[in-house]
Design an enzyme around this catalytic site. Structure first.
Site, PDB file in Angstrom:
ATOM      1  N   ASP A  22      -9.011  -0.588   2.181  1.00 31.21           N
ATOM      2  CA  ASP A  22      -9.111  -0.154   1.100  1.00 31.21           C
ATOM      3  C   ASP A  22     -10.006  -0.597  -0.211  1.00 31.21           C
ATOM      4  O   ASP A  22     -10.972   0.078  -0.509  1.00 31.21           O
ATOM      5  CB  ASP A  22      -7.707  -1.574   0.222  1.00 31.21           C
ATOM      6  CG  ASP A  22      -6.654   0.558   0.118  1.00 31.21           C
ATOM      7  OD1 ASP A  22      -6.196   1.003   1.199  1.00 31.21           O
ATOM      8  OD2 ASP A  22      -4.861   0.404  -0.605  1.00 31.21           O
ATOM      9  N   ASP A  49       0.646  -0.983   0.320  1.00 33.52           N
ATOM     10  CA  ASP A  49      -0.514   0.102   0.060  1.00 33.52           C
ATOM     11  C   ASP A  49       0.937   1.120   0.072  1.00 33.52           C
ATOM     12  O   ASP A  49       1.436   1.530   0.709  1.00 33.52           O
ATOM     13  CB  ASP A  49      -0.859   0.178   1.034  1.00 33.52           C
ATOM     14  CG  ASP A  49      -1.750   1.439   1.386  1.00 33.52           C
ATOM     15  OD1 ASP A  49      -2.223   1.742   0.495  1.00 33.52           O
ATOM     16  OD2 ASP A  49      -2.160   1.836   2.593  1.00 33.52           O
ATOM     17  N   THR A  97      -3.076   4.947  -3.711  1.00 31.06           N
ATOM     18  CA  THR A  97      -2.061   5.418  -3.031  1.00 31.06           C
ATOM     19  C   THR A  97      -0.812   5.169  -3.502  1.00 31.06           C
ATOM     20  O   THR A  97      -0.109   6.590  -3.732  1.00 31.06           O
ATOM     21  CB  THR A  97      -1.524   5.597  -1.472  1.00 31.06           C
ATOM     22  OG1 THR A  97      -1.872   3.857  -1.913  1.00 31.06           O
ATOM     23  CG2 THR A  97      -3.051   6.164  -1.148  1.00 31.06           C
ATOM     24  N   THR A  98      -0.771   4.456  -4.262  1.00 35.89           N
ATOM     25  CA  THR A  98       1.096   4.635  -5.597  1.00 35.89           C
ATOM     26  C   THR A  98       0.781   5.488  -6.575  1.00 35.89           C
ATOM     27  O   THR A  98       1.291   6.092  -7.155  1.00 35.89           O
ATOM     28  CB  THR A  98       1.176   3.141  -6.083  1.00 35.89           C
ATOM     29  OG1 THR A  98       0.531   1.692  -4.281  1.00 35.89           O
ATOM     30  CG2 THR A  98       2.686   3.061  -6.341  1.00 35.89           C
TER      31      THR A  98
HETATM   32  P1  ADP Z   1      -2.646   1.566  -5.972  1.00 38.31           P
HETATM   33  O1  ADP Z   1      -2.476   2.597  -4.872  1.00 38.31           O
HETATM   34  O2  ADP Z   1      -2.375   2.873  -6.787  1.00 38.31           O
HETATM   35  O3  ADP Z   1      -3.762   1.193  -5.951  1.00 38.31           O
HETATM   36  P2  ADP Z   1      -2.161  -0.753  -7.017  1.00 38.31           P
HETATM   37  O4  ADP Z   1      -1.154  -1.371  -6.076  1.00 38.31           O
HETATM   38  O5  ADP Z   1      -3.052  -0.656  -6.474  1.00 38.31           O
HETATM   39  O6  ADP Z   1      -2.149   0.605  -6.873  1.00 38.31           O
HETATM   40  O7  ADP Z   1      -2.879  -0.690  -8.429  1.00 38.31           O
HETATM   41  C1  ADP Z   1      -4.051  -0.008  -8.957  1.00 38.31           C
HETATM   42  C2  ADP Z   1      -3.579  -0.404 -10.299  1.00 38.31           C
HETATM   43  O8  ADP Z   1      -4.133  -1.803 -11.146  1.00 38.31           O
HETATM   44  C3  ADP Z   1      -4.600   0.394 -10.809  1.00 38.31           C
HETATM   45  O9  ADP Z   1      -4.421   1.149 -12.469  1.00 38.31           O
HETATM   46  C4  ADP Z   1      -5.760  -0.815 -11.778  1.00 38.31           C
HETATM   47  O10 ADP Z   1      -5.852  -0.474 -12.649  1.00 38.31           O
HETATM   48  C5  ADP Z   1      -4.718  -1.981 -12.014  1.00 38.31           C
HETATM   49  N1  ADP Z   1      -5.375  -3.027 -11.863  1.00 38.31           N
HETATM   50  C6  ADP Z   1      -5.783  -3.550 -10.761  1.00 38.31           C
HETATM   51  N2  ADP Z   1      -6.287  -5.052 -11.230  1.00 38.31           N
HETATM   52  C7  ADP Z   1      -5.970  -5.393 -12.140  1.00 38.31           C
HETATM   53  C8  ADP Z   1      -6.017  -6.407 -13.806  1.00 38.31           C
HETATM   54  N3  ADP Z   1      -6.328  -7.327 -13.222  1.00 38.31           N
HETATM   55  N4  ADP Z   1      -5.712  -5.883 -14.749  1.00 38.31           N
HETATM   56  C9  ADP Z   1      -5.165  -5.254 -15.175  1.00 38.31           C
HETATM   57  N5  ADP Z   1      -4.712  -3.864 -14.022  1.00 38.31           N
HETATM   58  C10 ADP Z   1      -5.073  -3.972 -12.710  1.00 38.31           C
HETATM   59 MG    MG Z   2      -5.163  -0.667  -5.085  1.00 38.96          MG
END
Ligand code: ADP
Ligand code: MG
Length: 556
Positions: free
Chosen positions: A394, A64, A97-98
């Site tokens: 989250d 996170d 958040t990332t």
């Molecule tokens: P954050 O902390 O920003 O939420 P994450 O590590 O949760 O970061 O990653 C979120 C990103 O991953 C988003 O841009 C989301 O659209 C993408 N994402 C999540 N699941 C999938 C998936 N199954 N296929 C493609 N992209 C995905």
């Molecule tokens: Mg996320």
């Protein structure tokens, strides 16, 4: 110090360190990039986790962004802003958040060559603001509303959003199991605004699939005295009395002083004390309550008293849990046992004490007002459960947001392919065209990083995506990175969905942060704060001038 010819004007205290101008700006941008590099690899379903251990020996494993940024303990003043926006994104929407950190750093990185070439930051800032405005307008336009659907339909749509959030986490493998649970929890609290009405209880041991949802309240059995085991542990439709008083025979405090002229009076004082507590206990029992909960201690005498009358009691219940019982079962917390009327008692359909792993839990289910839910989380190592809790948090936030704002967009980087911005840029004469183009390019950091983290050829995938998005019919607008095949796929059809508010907020916050950092051209450090913040701060501040450790973080 003094010059003979010219009197020197001393404005700032001796030892004050200032650095200004272009060099300062570039050094700030570099520091932000260094911070973003730390969280970069955690983005997306194939992202990696970070293990961070602090000086107290605590170990956290997390994916996170907000948690990592908090634990990094950044000392660089400009880079700190990235930590702040991650935090604000976390509290505003809970996810992304990332994303927000990466976007802000990328906006700055794109701005760097312009700054080095002598473009005035204000020009950049103005164009960036326009670009963010346009991008957000476009997102709103592309968003799909879930308003007006039936509850069942809504639930399954929300579960998709929750699954997308969970897919990038450690518990991603079990997202099908947890996503409906999260949705049920959020739906059951209804319009309740207090997030702590969804309790998450962690019980080490078992597997993740042993986790369960209680539509009501659950908390760990509190400390209890002898006699507790004789109390009944299961009730149907019990009345619940909630107290904020001690039901304990007080032993005299060390500084208590009682002056007696006649030794026989001593007994009367002891009796008086017993009378007081028995009076309290009688009143509790007469109220008709079958369960007595108190925020303060319930002593051995009281425990035995209740046991004799088939009443269940628990003392030292945590404030939060007690509040949840109030919200779920109704009733009000009493500070006195006088005049307990029926209205102040709560109730629920079923109360029972149940064994969960090594712990015993008091579980209140089928509560009338039902504004609470509790997820009992099982799993192996402590760090693992901790991270699972953060991930569920989250997901809960995301579902709440989606429920409130009721619009979703395609995830997987689909929304970040900014054909619209590039298209718009072409219609502008002047330098602003370049800046808006750079902004559009920076947005693509999300799909690019998703590819990089999954080991795909980012350039290849991005080219395919750009081509799809450029289709005149507009039907390719939902295409994003396909994390399973390494190609591209329709994110909407694949149910990679995110609430629109995540993206809108991330773009807004990242743009604001980037503009803020671009507008700073001077850092002044006064000598006092230096000694307070320690040597690490000093070296990080000097990052641009070769003194620093270059990454904007304290070295361990
Ligand atoms: P954050 O902390 O920003 O939420 P994450 O590590 O949760 O970061 O990653 C979120 C990103 O991953 C988003 O841009 C989301 O659209 C993408 N994402 C999540 N699941 C999938 C998936 N199954 N296929 C493609 N992209 C995905
Ligand atoms: Mg996320």
């Amino acid at each position: 110090m003094s010059s003979m010819m010219q009197p020197q004007i001393i404005l700032l205290k001796e030892g004050t360190d200032t650095s200004q101008g272009k060099a300062q700006l570039v050094s700030n941008i570099n520091a932000c990039s260094a911070v973003a590099d730390v969280v970069r690899t955690t983005l997306g379903p194939r992202g990696m986790d970070k293990l961070i251990h602090d000086d107290k020996g605590g170990v956290t494993i997390s994916n996170d962004g907000a948690t990592i940024m908090k634990l990094l303990d950044i000392v660089h003043p400009a880079a700190k802003i990235l930590g702040d926006i991650a935090k604000s994104q976390d509290s505003e929407v809970g996810d992304g958040t990332t994303t927000v950190v990466l976007l802000a750093a990328e906006f700055l990185k794109e701005a760097k060559p312009f700054i080095e070439d002598g473009v005035h930051p204000q020009n950049l800032i103005r164009s960036y603001r326009t670009a963010s405005y346009l991008a957000i307008e476009k997102i709103r336009e592309l968003a799909i509303s879930i308003e007006g659907k039936s509850l069942e339909e809504k639930k399954s749509l929300l579960a998709k959003c929750a699954a997308t959030t969970l897919s990038s986490k450690l518990i991603g493998g079990e997202k099908e199991f947890f996503a409906p649970m999260v949705v049920d929890a959020v739906v059951s609290i209804g319009d309740e605004d207090r997030l702590n009405m969804i309790g998450i209880k962690k019980v080490p041991g078992g597997t993740m699939r042993d986790s369960f949802l209680v539509n009501g309240v659950a908390f760990k059995k509190t400390f209890s005295y002898a006699g507790f085991e004789q109390q009944p542990k299961k009730f149907v439709n019990p009345k619940i009395l909630l107290l904020n008083i001690e039901l304990e025979l007080k032993s005299e405090k060390e500084n208590a002083e009682i002056r007696l002229s006649d030794p026989t009076q001593y007994q009367s004082i002891v009796d008086a004390e017993w009378n007081i507590i028995y009076d309290k206990l009688d009143k509790c029992a007469q109220s008709g309550a079958k369960i007595v909960l108190s925020r303060l201690a319930i002593g051995d005498l009281a425990t035995q008293y209740f046991a004799d009358r088939d009443i269940f009691c628990a003392g030292r219940v945590a404030e939060e849990d007690l509040q949840r019982v109030v919200a779920a079962a109704g009733g009000t917390v009493q500070t006195s046992v006088n005049n307990i009327i029926d209205e102040v008692l709560g109730t629920c359909e079923l109360f029972e004490e149940r064994q969960v792993g090594n712990e015993r839990f008091n579980i209140f289910s089928g509560c009338p007002s039902g504004h609470t839910a509790t997820i009992v989380l099982r799993g192996g190592a402590d760090q693992f459960i901790e991270e699972a809790e953060r991930s569920l948090h989250d997901a809960i936030m995301i579902v709440r947001r989606a429920l409130k704002n009721s619009t979703v967009v395609a995830g997987g980087g689909a929304i970040d392919i900014s054909r619209y911005l590039r298209h718009h840029a072409r219609s502008i004469a002047g330098k602003s065209q370049l800046f808006i183009n750079s902004y559009a390019k920076a947005l693509e950091v999300i799909p690019r990083q998703l590819c990089d983290n999954a080991g795909f050829d980012a350039t290849d995938v991005l080219n395919k995506l750009r081509q799809k998005h450029a289709l005149a019919s507009g039907e390719g607008a939902a295409y994003g990175v396909d994390i399973n095949t390494g190609g591209i796929a329709d994110s909407l059809a694949n149910f990679v969905w995110e609430p629109a508010v995540v993206k809108v907020n991330a773009i807004n916050a990242a743009t604001e942060a980037a503009c803020l950092i671009l507008s700073v051209d001077e850092t002044v450090k006064n000598p006092k704060s230096e000694s307070a913040q320690g040597e690490a701060a000093a070296s990080a501040m000097g990052g641009g001038r070769g003194r620093g450790r270059g990454r904007g973080m304290r070295r361990r």
